[in-house]
Each structure stands twice: as C-alpha cells, then as structure tokens.
Design a protein around this motif. Structure first.
Motif, PDB file in Angstrom:
ATOM      1  N   ASN A  40       0.844  -1.202   0.000  1.00 12.67           N
ATOM      2  CA  ASN A  40       0.000   0.000   0.000  1.00 12.67           C
ATOM      3  C   ASN A  40       0.875   1.247   0.000  1.00 12.67           C
ATOM      4  N   GLY A  41       0.510   2.189  -0.854  1.00 13.37           N
ATOM      5  CA  GLY A  41       1.247   3.453  -0.884  1.00 13.37           C
ATOM      6  C   GLY A  41       2.547   3.403  -1.671  1.00 13.37           C
ATOM      7  N   GLY A  43       2.948   3.518  -4.857  1.00 14.37           N
ATOM      8  CA  GLY A  43       2.934   4.434  -5.997  1.00 14.37           C
ATOM      9  C   GLY A  43       2.352   3.814  -7.262  1.00 14.37           C
ATOM     10  N   LYS A  44       1.725   2.659  -7.123  1.00 13.88           N
ATOM     11  CA  LYS A  44       1.172   1.972  -8.304  1.00 13.88           C
ATOM     12  C   LYS A  44       0.078   2.794  -8.965  1.00 13.88           C
ATOM     13  N   THR A  45      -0.881   3.252  -8.156  1.00 19.45           N
ATOM     14  CA  THR A  45      -1.992   4.024  -8.710  1.00 19.45           C
ATOM     15  C   THR A  45      -1.482   5.346  -9.290  1.00 19.45           C
ATOM     16  N   THR A  46      -0.538   5.965  -8.603  1.00 18.67           N
ATOM     17  CA  THR A  46       0.028   7.217  -9.108  1.00 18.67           C
ATOM     18  C   THR A  46       0.638   7.012 -10.495  1.00 18.67           C
TER      19      THR A  46
END
Ligand SMILES: Nc1ncnc2c1ncn2[C@@H]1O[C@H](COP(=O)(O)OP(=O)(O)OP(=O)(O)O)[C@@H](O)[C@H]1O
Ligand SMILES: [Mg+2]
Lengths: 307, 256
Positions: A40-41, A43-46
């Motif tokens: 989680n966090g 940076g995948k979605t970013t």
C-alpha cells in the motif's frame, strides 16, 4: 519490437510535498500481461494515473504505442483503457448509456453489436436498461470494465480489479482478461493477491516507495528466487542432526519429529537423492515426505524487506 | 489521427442534454411559474403605479431584465454543476483520460449549458406574451444577446464549478454575486431613475451592460450604448476563456 509502453525517469511530487514516484523506468511489451506489485502506498496508482492523464507528472517521459502522452495525447490516450481502483459512475445513467458514452468520448463510431457482445461477456446484458444506482457493487465493477473496454483499447490498465470481488466475478474477470490477451491486448494490472499475478502474468514489476525494485519474467523469477523445501517426518524423533549428515544444511522442526532441507530450486544437483540414500544407510526411518516451492508472495516479501 | 474529437464532444453534449430532458418538466415549469409570479408582483402591483418607463409599458419594460435574471443564474448553475458533479463523484477521471482537448471539453459542456439557457430564455419570453404585448425591434440582436450572454455566463459557471471544493462554494457565487448584481443591474428599473451617486456606481456593475443591451434589442432604448454592451461582453468572455485555458493547462483543481 517497439514496447507498447515505455516510461523513463518519471517522477511525481504531490502538492503536499510527498514524493510518490522517485524516477521510474519501465517498459511493457506488446501483448503481455504485466503485473505491478507493491505494498500500500508504493505508488502503483500514481504511476497508472500519470500514464492515463489523470495526474500530472513532475518530470519524465511516457510513450504509449510510440506516442508521447503529453505532446501527442490524442493518439496515446485513444489506445488506453483504464479501470481505476475506485468505482466512479454516473449513477443516474443506464448501463447502456454510460457504456455508449464512453465509446463516444474516446472518439469511436457507434458499434451497438460490439457493445452488446461486451455486455454479454460481462454478464451485464440483462441489466443494460437498469440505472447504475440499482446495481450491486460487483455489477458496478463490471460496468467500469465495460466502459474501459468500450473503445477497444490496445493497452488496458486494471488497478486492483479483484479487490473485494467474489469468486464468480473474479473468474469471469480473468476469463475476459485471457480472451483480451488472445486478441493481442496488452494488460497492466495491480493486485495484492499475489497468487493471481503468479497465475495470470507473464512478467511482474515490484515497486516500493516510488521505485522499481525488480522487473522479471514470472518463470525466471520463480526459478531465480524460488526455494524448495523438503520436509521429512520421522518415525522416531531425534535430539540433534547426526554428524554424518553435516554435508546438508538441515534443520530440525516439530520437536525433533521433522527434518527440513531447504535448497535452491534452480540448482541441477539438488542433493536430495543423496540425502535420502544417506538416511537409509544410517537407518533413519521416515513416515512421510513432502516438498514445497516458495510462492511469489514469499519472494515479494523478501524483496520488499530487503529494500 | 483525428484532429478534432467531434464524437467525444457530441457524447458529452448529448449526455448533458439528456440530463436536462430527464427533468424536462422541472426545467420548463420552474421558469414559467417564476415569470408569472414576477408579472403578478412587479407588473400588476408596481406597474399600476409606474405605467411607463422611457415610453414603454412597465410590464413590457421588465421582460428583458427578467429574461436576463434567469439566464444568468441558470447558466452559472447549470455549467458549474456539470463540471463540479463529476469532480465530486470521481467520474471526472474519464474525461481527463479521454483523447479530448480542454477546448473540446469546454465547448461541449458550455454548449450544452448555454443551449438550456437559451431554451429557458425563450420559454420566459413566451410566458410573458400571455401577460403583456411584446414588440421586439431588433430580433436578430435579441437572439444574439441571448446567445452570447448564455455562453459567457456558462463559461463563468464552468470556472466556478472547477474552482468549487464544496456544494456551499458552488452555491455562494450565484446567490451572493450573480443575483444581487442582476437585481441592482436595472433588471426591473432604468438606472436613469436612480439619483447620483448610485447612478455612477451602477455603471461599475457588469450586468447593467447586459440588461441595457438586451433591452435595447427589444425597445430600441437602453441605459448605456450598444457598443459599450458589446465591448463588455467580449471582454468578459475573453477573460473567462483565458482563466479556463490556464486552469486546464495547470490542472488547477482538476488533477493532482
Ligand atoms: N492526491 C494525492 N495527494 C497527495 N498524496 C497522494 C495523493 N494520491 C496519493 N498520494 C500519496 O502517494 C503515495 C502513493 O500512493 P498510490 O495511491 O500511488 O499508492 P498505491 O501503490 O496505489 O497503493 P494501494 O496499494 O494502497 O492502492 C501514497 O503515500 C499516497 O498517500
Ligand atoms: Mg492504488
């Protein structure tokens, strides 16, 4: 062959001052299923949002199908489909209208036959005239996928498509993904279910704290990093490993009832037959024998911990 | 590669218009009732004491102002909600990820909002004909003013929608700025009727120029010159476009 997605030096610093991506370099090959893993966090979605144009990058360059996503955004975006992590739909619209809207928005001419097949594949055809607000959560997720596929993208991003999804939907979803891959669509997905990546993906990229830790073929990775473990359950427990067996790195477990032998899965000479032979010579009897491979999950955890 | 994504623009325009048609009765009945109320209150109650303004029956005199009042508030609220709502629900991601330029997106959304405003303006005009006899001296200019005002204030509304971070902020500009300026902008009186310094101060109210130009297209008389009206509209529209261009270029409150 030219990669369908080529990312070089992409950095993202949010207004809050947080650096979500610290220089990403990555290439995705045409036609493959690429799994992006990371806690989680990470940076995948970013990263996905930058490629799709919903977040602006601080620096770097991204080419999609050879088109720069900033300078040549039309060409780049028209071949991308995005299923974001969060469900976001116009809840007052009907399923059919919202899917048709997406196709139009991406500049494609209407094709009711294609949309009908798409909705049938996703078991949404019966719901085509329902308002989105009347659908269950799983069906809304199917609508998100239908919208992303409405313009026949060549590169599909699935950001945690199976989070909070039941077994049926997950199976349907993977069937759709396989069919798309057979048609030549490239798929980039993120998931926290590592078995899924292991089963579906051709390659994985592990990312943490905004950096790529590793990119590898699944098969190579399993071979390179994977360990095998032999578990022998003994007839009679022993207090210590006999000195005659010092040639093998053995461990005792279960109060001396088990001998564990961990070895490199890749090595040609695993030492297992020799060990078994030696045990026979020493008269150590065992009642059960079991071997297991380490999963991608264990590899992933060891990678992230090491970094 | 396609140079203009006309299908994308059409998809937005059509969806926005469908939204209006879903509440078609609301869209028609509200302005009709409001107009009727204004005529009862202003036309009948006050008008009986005023008779004529600048040689025009008071009832006919307030028609352009009444239309402007509704067009301004409708344009701002329609266009602002059109972009604020996707931002609020998260569906904006689709617009941002589509092969559509900022200009195309603005034209489609603002076009739809302006279409609704023009429609409502014409409904009000139609309603008014049941109460008073209306003569339009310059019908072409009347339509031109109607259209330009609808577009300009839809652009303004679009800016508000991007800027707003909450529904309160979304509502505050129309109720705190647009409506007061319209009421004080000579919608129901001629600013010639004011004494100094109010008359001079009124000239700083942008709505005065709209109402005056619009009234001129009806009755051939206005408070300020038609050239001043047109100049104001052009400047206002250019300013809105410049702000929007900057917003999309920097992603201001649209994308992180
Ligand atoms: N709009 C934003 N403003 C500020 N910081 C943000 C924003 N979006 C994400 N971040 C931060 O950037 C970092 C990366 O977030 P991101 O959503 O890309 O992670 P992720 O890998 O997708 O995580 P997850 O597996 O939980 O979905 C996180 O620390 C997050 O808090
Ligand atoms: Mg994420």
């Amino acid at each position: 062959m030219q990669p369908i997605l080529s990312i070089s030096g992409v950095e993202k610093r949010y207004d809050s001052g947080l650096t979500a991506l610290g220089g990403i370099d990555l290439e995705v090959r045409r036609g493959e299923i690429f799994a992006l893993l990371g806690p989680n966090g990470a940076g995948k979605t970013t990263l996905i949002s930058i490629i799709c144009g919903t977040v602006t990058m601080s620096s770097g360059r991204v080419l999609v199908g050879g088109h720069d996503i900033v300078r040549d955004f039309r060409a780049a975006r028209s071949i991308i489909g995005l299923v974001p992590q969060e469900i976001a739909l116009d809840i007052f619209s009907t399923v059919w209208n919202t899917v048709r809207f997406s196709r139009g928005l991406f500049g494609r001419s209407p094709d009711p036959a294609y949309l009908e097949q798409l909705l049938r594949d996703l078991s949404l055809w019966d719901k085509r005239d329902s308002k989105v607000i009347e659908l269950s959560g799983g069906m809304k997720r199917r609508v998100m996928i239908a919208k992303a596929l409405s313009h026949e993208p060549e590169l599909l991003f699935l950001d945690e498509p199976t989070a909070g999804v039941d077994v049926n939907l997950r199976r349907d979803m993977w069937a759709v993904v396989r069919r798309l891959r057979d048609k030549g669509v490239t798929i980039v997905l993120t998931t926290h279910y590592i078995e899924e990546a292991e089963e579906m993906a051709d390659r994985v990229g592990v990312i943490d704290h905004g950096r790529v830790l590793l990119v590898e073929d699944i098969a190579t990775l399993m071979e390179k990093m994977g360990k095998r473990r032999l578990t022998l359950t003994l007839q009679h427990p022993m207090a210590a490993i006999p000195a005659e067996l010092a040639a093998w790195p053995l461990e005792l477990a279960a109060d001396g009832h088990q001998i564990l032998y961990t070895f490199d899965a890749r090595a040609d000479a695993t030492g297992m037959p020799a060990l078994l032979k030696r045990l026979g010579e020493l008269g150590i009897d065992f009642k059960d024998l079991d071997t297991e491979r380490s999963s991608l999950e264990e590899i992933f955890i060891s990678l992230v911990e090491r970094a | 590669m396609l140079r203009i994504n006309h299908r994308g623009m059409w998809a937005i325009y059509r969806t926005e218009m469908q939204r209006a048609f879903r509440t078609i009765w609301q869209s028609i009945v509200t302005p009709v009732i409001t107009t009727a109320l204004y005529f009862v209150v202003f036309g009948a109650a006050i008008g009986s004491h005023m008779q004529q303004v600048g040689g025009v029956d008071y009832g006919a005199f307030i028609v352009p102002g009444l239309m402007m009042l509704t067009i301004l508030t409708q344009s701002v609220s329609n266009a602002s909600i059109a972009i604020y709502f996707p931002k609020f629900t998260g569906t904006l991601f689709e617009l941002l990820s589509a092969p559509l330029s900022a200009f195309e997106a603005v034209v489609a959304y603002v076009g739809a909002a302006a279409t609704k405003s023009v429609g409502i303006g014409l409904i009000i005009l139609l309603t008014a004909t049941f109460f008073v006899r209306i003569e339009i001296l310059h019908p072409f200019w009347m339509l031109a003013f109607l259209l330009i005002t609808s577009i300009a204030f839809s652009l303004f509304g679009f800016i508000i929608g991007i800027w707003a971070k909450s529904f309160e902020q979304l509502a505050i500009i129309p109720s705190l700025v647009v409506t007061p300026l319209t009421f004080l902008g000579g919608a129901f009186y001629s600013i010639d009727m004011l004494s100094q310094p109010w008359r001079a101060i009124s000239l700083f109210n942008p709505v005065v120029y709209l109402v005056s130009g619009f009234r001129w297209s009806f009755h051939g008389v206005g408070d300020v010159s038609i050239a001043a009206s047109l100049a104001f509209m052009t400047c206002f529209m250019a300013l809105c476009l410049a702000i929007l261009w900057w917003m999309f270029r920097t992603g201001y409150r649209l994308k992180p």
